[in-house]
Design an enzyme around this catalytic site. Structure first.
Site, short mmCIF file in Angstrom:
data_model
loop_
_atom_site.label_atom_id
_atom_site.label_comp_id
_atom_site.label_asym_id
_atom_site.label_seq_id
_atom_site.Cartn_x
_atom_site.Cartn_y
_atom_site.Cartn_z
N HIS A 70 41.67 -121.79 -62.53
CA HIS A 70 43.00 -121.20 -62.53
C HIS A 70 43.39 -120.77 -63.93
O HIS A 70 43.47 -121.60 -64.84
CB HIS A 70 43.99 -122.22 -61.97
CG HIS A 70 45.38 -121.71 -61.86
ND1 HIS A 70 45.67 -120.47 -61.35
CD2 HIS A 70 46.58 -122.28 -62.18
CE1 HIS A 70 46.99 -120.29 -61.35
NE2 HIS A 70 47.55 -121.37 -61.86
N ASP A 72 39.82 -117.73 -58.67
CA ASP A 72 41.00 -118.56 -58.95
C ASP A 72 41.55 -119.04 -57.61
O ASP A 72 41.92 -118.25 -56.76
CB ASP A 72 42.05 -117.71 -59.68
CG ASP A 72 43.26 -118.51 -60.13
OD1 ASP A 72 43.65 -119.47 -59.42
OD2 ASP A 72 43.83 -118.16 -61.18
N SER A 93 50.41 -118.07 -64.30
CA SER A 93 50.63 -118.45 -62.92
C SER A 93 52.00 -117.99 -62.43
O SER A 93 52.30 -116.80 -62.49
CB SER A 93 50.45 -119.96 -62.82
OG SER A 93 49.87 -120.34 -61.62
#
Length: 518
Positions: free
Chosen positions: A487, A459, A233
């Site tokens: 995610h 996502d 991320s």
């Protein structure tokens, strides 16, 4: 004073929605606990290294047993200001699980995202979630708190009571009105000033560029000539920034759930609004096919029901037993949180069912989990503060009222359920105490070894297009696609993704560019 927060930029952490997971994956390592205390010899230092930086790079780490059997911890001293190393120091906290096979090929540093996520906690509390067995067998798994986060010169702004007020109090004026903008601006300015007052001079240097320079220091003092890194991320932006600054010391980098480093704050808000709107549609399509779905009809009609619910709690907030009131902003957080993972969709259904019956208990539980608030009302981490500090320096912001209103309208049109509550985010950073902000730009990392970029097709927090963009920008980027929901993709059940990541990190086998893991 009442504080209100307007949502802008969704936190992008790999652990953000681990509703179905017990984050206690501590593994008993090969080495006995009694053997943990030792020192680490730093990697050789380049001859041309600045003399002021040499003592930092040449420091020896003293490891002590901690965090349960098989883990040891150390503290690394870093310059507070990398441009002026003699102006002060900060300490960075790291934790390590040594290679389970007893013969590490090197260190593997990990970042869970955020910005503001604790890599220390990721490894100490949930190493099995962070890294599969192949990585644990062959690498010393190292978690660290970036500067400003957790145990590393943390950003500190408000006590728990004031943080409750800042995050959960309801605005007194109509959203988007001049009075509302002034109200939110006053609240944000007070929060920002509290961060400056309570953090001190280190706050100025909480930026991703500084954190990436810290990352090179960690690499060196751990004794690694090149950096091996797995970033989730926001951690992909940190890793890509590292590669741009230090392409010659890039080892094996995997960036999962990628951020497009060239995307503006406006681009991010639109992409995330549309991403969570798409995830909401996927959830509803799945939900409507089950027997216990709180909605009926079509996906579109169910989305309208959710939009009506958000509007309803904005007009008439639902009271909780602790005195807080559920408004639209908190309910949006409660919706977003379980959308990070399809495994959490059943809990989202329960939350909707309960909230539509007038009980906000589940909604507050989800929002509290997202915000790092425990059942006693204490905040167990500083992710909100660190998140704000990094983003206010990593992006440029436009606080022109007419421009904000235009962008808010565009968000509402692009994502009719989520978008109306994602506008006006520029207000929060317009009064940050350090106004110098970073211009977003492409990252190429010319000369770096292959960098594997992973994107998941639906996502919600880091849309797939960002992975495509980053892999295309990087001179040595290699794109791996996971066809699915949620995610990030590694260690989430895809044998194809897991094999690609582990073969590269352990053996150096570069996956085929464009590998499609369905």
């Amino acid at each position: 004073m009442q504080r209100t927060r307007r949502r802008s930029l969704i936190a992008v952490g790999a652990l953000a929605a681990a509703l179905t997971m017990t984050l206690s994956g501590c593994v008993t390592a090969f080495f006995p606990k009694e053997a943990a205390s030792q020192t680490s010899t730093p990697a050789p230092v380049a001859d041309d290294l600045d003399a002021e930086l040499r003592p930092f790079y040449e420091q020896q780490l003293s490891w002590e047993a901690c965090a349960g059997d098989g883990f040891d911890c150390a503290t690394v001293t870093a310059p507070m200001d990398w441009e002026n190393p003699s102006d002060g120091e900060i300490e960075l906290a790291i934790v390590r699980q040594r290679a389970l096979n007893g013969n590490a090929v090197g260190s593997l540093l990990m970042n869970p995202g955020g910005p503001g996520g604790s890599g220390y906690d990721l490894v100490a509390d949930s190493v099995d979630f962070a890294a599969g067995d192949a990585l644990q067998q062959n690498f010393d798994i190292v978690g660290f708190d970036p500067r400003g986060v957790g145990r590393s010169a943390p950003v500190s702004c408000l006590d728990s009571a004031d943080m409750d007020s800042y995050l959960y109090d309801l605005p007194q004026n109509e959203t988007g009105s001049d009075a509302w903008i002034a109200e939110v601006g006053e609240s944000s300015a007070a929060f920002n000033q509290a961060c400056a007052d309570n953090t001190g001079e280190s706050l100025e240097f909480v930026t991703t560029v500084s954190a990436a320079r810290d990352l090179d220091l960690l690499r060196a003092v751990l004794g690694d000539e090149k950096l091996n890194y797995l970033g989730y991320s926001y951690g992909t932006f940190l890793g890509a920034t590292y590669a741009e600054l230090y392409p010659d010391t890039v080892g094996r980098l995997v960036l999962d759930g990628a951020i497009d480093p060239s995307a503006s704050i406006s681009d991010v808000n639109e992409a995330q609004s549309m991403g969570f709107e798409s995830a909401l549609s996927a959830y509803l399509e799945d939900c409507l096919g089950s027997s216990d779905c709180p909605f009926d009809g079509t996906v579109d009609s169910a989305k309208q029901d959710i939009a009506d619910l958000l509007a309803s709690v904005q007009a008439s907030p639902l009271p909780a037993s602790d005195g807080r009131q559920l408004g639209s902003s908190t309910l949006l957080t409660a919706i977003i949180y379980p959308l990070y993972s399809a495994d959490s969709w059943p809990y989202l259904s329960q939350m909707f069912d309960q909230t539509m019956s007038g009980d906000p208990t589940y909604a507050f539980f989800f929002a509290d989990q997202y915000n790092g608030r425990d059942e006693q009302g204490n905040y167990i981490n500083n992710q909100t503060e660190a998140f704000t500090a990094y983003n206010c320096r990593d992006y440029t912001f436009d606080a022109d009222v007419d421009s904000m209103r235009q962008k808010a309208q565009e968000l509402a049109e692009a994502a009719p359920v989520i978008g109306p509550y994602m506008g006006y985010g520029d207000i929060g950073c317009s009064t940050w105490p350090y106004p110098e902000q970073a211009e977003r730009a492409e990252i190429h990392a010319e000369g770096a070894d292959p960098i594997v970029v992973i994107g998941t097709t639906n996502d919600p927090a880091t849309p797939y297009a960002w992975a495509e963009a980053l892999a295309d920008q990087l001179d040595s980027g290699v794109l791996v696609t996971y066809e699915g929901e949620g995610h990030t993709a590694y260690n989430k059940g895809s044998d194809c993704v897991n094999a690609a990541v582990e073969s590269y990190l352990v053996d150096g086998t570069v996956p085929e560019d464009g590998l499609d893991c369905s």
